[in-house]
Design a protein around this motif. Structure first.
Motif, PDB file in Angstrom:
ATOM      1  N   VAL A 291      47.946  35.584  38.981  1.00 13.64           N
ATOM      2  CA  VAL A 291      46.788  34.980  39.653  1.00 13.64           C
ATOM      3  C   VAL A 291      46.892  35.262  41.139  1.00 13.64           C
ATOM      4  O   VAL A 291      47.936  34.996  41.758  1.00 13.64           O
ATOM      5  CB  VAL A 291      46.728  33.462  39.396  1.00 13.64           C
ATOM      6  N   PRO A 292      45.867  35.868  41.731  1.00 16.39           N
ATOM      7  CA  PRO A 292      45.943  36.158  43.188  1.00 16.39           C
ATOM      8  C   PRO A 292      45.936  34.852  43.997  1.00 16.39           C
ATOM      9  O   PRO A 292      45.301  33.870  43.607  1.00 16.39           O
ATOM     10  CB  PRO A 292      44.706  37.006  43.446  1.00 16.39           C
ATOM     11  N   HIS A 293      46.665  34.896  45.064  1.00 15.63           N
ATOM     12  CA  HIS A 293      46.725  33.741  45.982  1.00 15.63           C
ATOM     13  C   HIS A 293      46.287  34.171  47.361  1.00 15.63           C
ATOM     14  O   HIS A 293      46.168  35.367  47.646  1.00 15.63           O
ATOM     15  CB  HIS A 293      48.161  33.193  46.040  1.00 15.63           C
ATOM     16  N   ARG A 294      46.086  33.185  48.214  1.00 22.88           N
ATOM     17  CA  ARG A 294      45.744  33.472  49.608  1.00 22.88           C
ATOM     18  C   ARG A 294      46.950  34.084  50.307  1.00 22.88           C
ATOM     19  O   ARG A 294      48.092  33.856  49.944  1.00 22.88           O
ATOM     20  CB  ARG A 294      45.330  32.191  50.334  1.00 22.88           C
ATOM     21  N   ALA A 295      46.647  34.840  51.380  1.00 22.81           N
ATOM     22  CA  ALA A 295      47.726  35.499  52.125  1.00 22.81           C
ATOM     23  C   ALA A 295      48.611  34.454  52.825  1.00 22.81           C
ATOM     24  O   ALA A 295      48.119  33.443  53.343  1.00 22.81           O
ATOM     25  CB  ALA A 295      47.156  36.480  53.130  1.00 22.81           C
ATOM     26  N   VAL A 296      49.891  34.728  52.810  1.00 22.69           N
ATOM     27  CA  VAL A 296      50.868  33.826  53.477  1.00 22.69           C
ATOM     28  C   VAL A 296      51.051  34.295  54.916  1.00 22.69           C
ATOM     29  O   VAL A 296      51.311  35.486  55.153  1.00 22.69           O
ATOM     30  CB  VAL A 296      52.218  33.829  52.759  1.00 22.69           C
ATOM     31  N   PRO A 297      50.934  33.386  55.944  1.00 22.36           N
ATOM     32  CA  PRO A 297      51.132  33.809  57.355  1.00 22.36           C
ATOM     33  C   PRO A 297      52.520  34.378  57.546  1.00 22.36           C
ATOM     34  O   PRO A 297      53.479  34.063  56.824  1.00 22.36           O
ATOM     35  CB  PRO A 297      50.943  32.509  58.147  1.00 22.36           C
ATOM     36  N   THR A 298      52.611  35.220  58.572  1.00 25.62           N
ATOM     37  CA  THR A 298      53.887  35.884  58.845  1.00 25.62           C
ATOM     38  C   THR A 298      54.950  34.875  59.201  1.00 25.62           C
ATOM     39  O   THR A 298      56.114  34.983  58.765  1.00 25.62           O
ATOM     40  CB  THR A 298      53.711  36.891  60.012  1.00 25.62           C
ATOM     41  N   TRP A 299      54.583  33.852  59.972  1.00 26.11           N
ATOM     42  CA  TRP A 299      55.585  32.885  60.418  1.00 26.11           C
ATOM     43  C   TRP A 299      56.095  32.002  59.296  1.00 26.11           C
ATOM     44  O   TRP A 299      57.136  31.380  59.416  1.00 26.11           O
ATOM     45  CB  TRP A 299      55.049  32.019  61.555  1.00 26.11           C
TER      46      TRP A 299
END
Length: 470
Positions: free
Chosen positions: A458-466
């Motif tokens: 299931v695709p998820h939202r992008a995780v921030p770099t930090w």
């Protein structure tokens, strides 16, 4: 017994002190008109002494309270001390503090007593000097008579006129007499500017302590109001005074000798003896006149003494009456206080009796209420026991019903399990489920070319770099 004796003696001393203070006040008020400034000074000094005594009493009470507190702490520590070295050291420390306080108190009292004894000695010497002075005043007429009889010749009178004269007469004085008179005028008379009491005390102490170290300090400690510098200056003045006085005496003796020689020559030349008879008669008349004056003065002194004695008796009677009146008032006041105390004691006893009756009635009522509560509790206890028994029976019945239902349910499940027959096929685990087959069929019917199979992720939202790696 010793304490009662001490208190009795203390009260007697207080009463005596009050009587002496009243006598002193009465004497000062009686002579306030003639001795206004002196009476004011005495009042100020007496006020200062009263203030000092009051402060000393306060300090004494504070010190005694401190010692009493230390003794109380010591007693308390003896009761509550633990059997260990720390407790023993604590008790020893408190004991040393109390001992040091008592020693300091005794040393302070000893110094004060020594100072009071010293002041008493100085005062005694001053009173003795004043008594001697008064006695000298009383004996003065006899001394004057003897002096006049011894100096009956007119030559002495002329010498005194020259010695006490001024201006023109001073030129006829011998140089030593003139120097002595000038010295007296410049330095304040035969006492050097001091009053007769201090000067007489100085002479007596000088005779006693002359030649000792700290001469001025010893004398200043016994003459009130005189410093060591004043004592030293007065000593220097007295030394010079005695030297000039001796010179004057020598000059007067020489002058007397010269006059006697001149008078002898004059008498030898005089053929008539009438002058000698006239001189003897005049001498006799003077002697009788002096005797009469002496008797009159003695009578006046005796009268004054009697008046003083009578006045002292009257004052003593007045003081005694005042003391008796005060004691009577005090006795009446004590009697009234005792009566009031008796009344209060009766009221207190009556109040205590009433409180005891009320307490007994209250205790009886509480006892009856407690018995009633126990009876009711006994009755209620049976009811509660019956209720608990019924509740326990109901709980047991419900528990039995629940267990019966569970057994019946287990029997039904066992019967159902026996009716179901299932074959074991391990290959069915790799086959697609019916739902999956249905979705594939629908996809084929609608013409979809998606043959990728089911979505495995299931695709998820992008995780921030930090936040990556956290």
């Amino acid at each position: 017994m010793e304490k009662r004796k001490f208190v009795t003696e203390l009260n007697q001393l207080k009463s005596r002190c009050s009587t002496l203070e009243r006598e002193q006040t009465a004497q000062l008020r009686r002579r306030q008109g003639s001795l206004g400034k002196d009476v004011s000074a005495v009042d100020e000094y007496e006020t200062k002494l009263k203030t000092d005594r009051k402060l000393e009493g306060q300090h004494l009470q504070q010190h005694l309270a401190k010692i009493r507190g230390g003794v109380a702490r010591f007693r308390q520590s003896l009761v509550t001390v633990k059997s260990n070295p720390q407790g023993a050291n604590r008790v020893k420390q408190i004991m040393e503090e109390v001992d040091s306080s008592v020693r300091a108190f005794k040393e302070r009292q000893r110094k004060q007593f020594d100072q009071l004894l010293h002041e008493e000695q100085v005062l005694t010497e001053a009173i003795s000097s004043m008594e001697k002075k008064i006695e000298a005043w009383e004996r003065q007429p006899v001394a004057v008579l003897n002096t006049k009889v011894a100096r009956s010749k007119s030559a002495k009178g002329s010498l005194k006129a020259q010695a006490t004269g001024g201006g023109a007469a001073s030129s006829h004085m011998p140089p030593a007499v003139a120097d002595f008179q000038r010295f007296l005028q410049q330095t304040g008379g035969h006492q050097g500017g001091w009053d007769d009491l201090d000067h007489q005390a100085f002479l007596g102490l000088r005779q006693r302590f002359k030649g000792k170290e700290k001469f001025a300090e010893l004398i200043s400690a016994r003459i009130a109001g005189r410093t060591q510098e004043e004592i030293s200056r007065h000593e220097s003045w007295y030394v010079e005074y005695t030297i000039l006085l001796d010179k004057q005496k020598v000059a007067i003796e020489e002058w007397k000798s010269q006059k006697r020689a001149d008078r002898a020559v004059t008498v030898a030349e005089d053929d008539s003896g009438g002058d000698e008879e006239d001189g003897a008669e005049k001498e006799e008349e003077r002697r009788k006149k002096l005797e009469v004056e002496q008797k009159e003065k003695k009578a006046k002194v005796q009268k004054w003494k009697l008046e003083q004695q009578e006045q002292h008796k009257q004052e003593q009677l007045a003081a005694l009456e005042a003391q008796l009146k005060k004691e009577k008032e005090q006795a009446e006041r004590l009697k009234a206080e005792r009566e009031v105390q008796q009344v209060r004691l009766g009221e207190f006893k009556q109040k205590k009796l009433e409180e005891e009756v009320v307490r007994r009635d209250t205790m009886e009522l509480l006892k009856q209420e407690e018995l009633e509560l126990r009876r009711q509790a006994t009755q209620q206890l049976g009811k509660f026991q019956e209720r608990d028994r019924v509740a326990l029976e109901e709980r047991r019945y419900k528990q039995m019903e629940k267990e019966q239902k569970e057994r019946e349910k287990a029997e039904r499940l066992n019967q159902l399990k026996e009716q179901v027959i299932v074959s074991r096929d391990p290959a069915r685990l790799t086959k697609m489920t019916a739902g999956w087959e249905e979705r594939r069929r629908q996809t084929v019917e609608h013409g979809s070319r998606d043959t990728r199979g089911p979505m495995l992720s299931v695709p998820h939202r992008a995780v921030p770099t930090w936040r990556q790696g956290l």
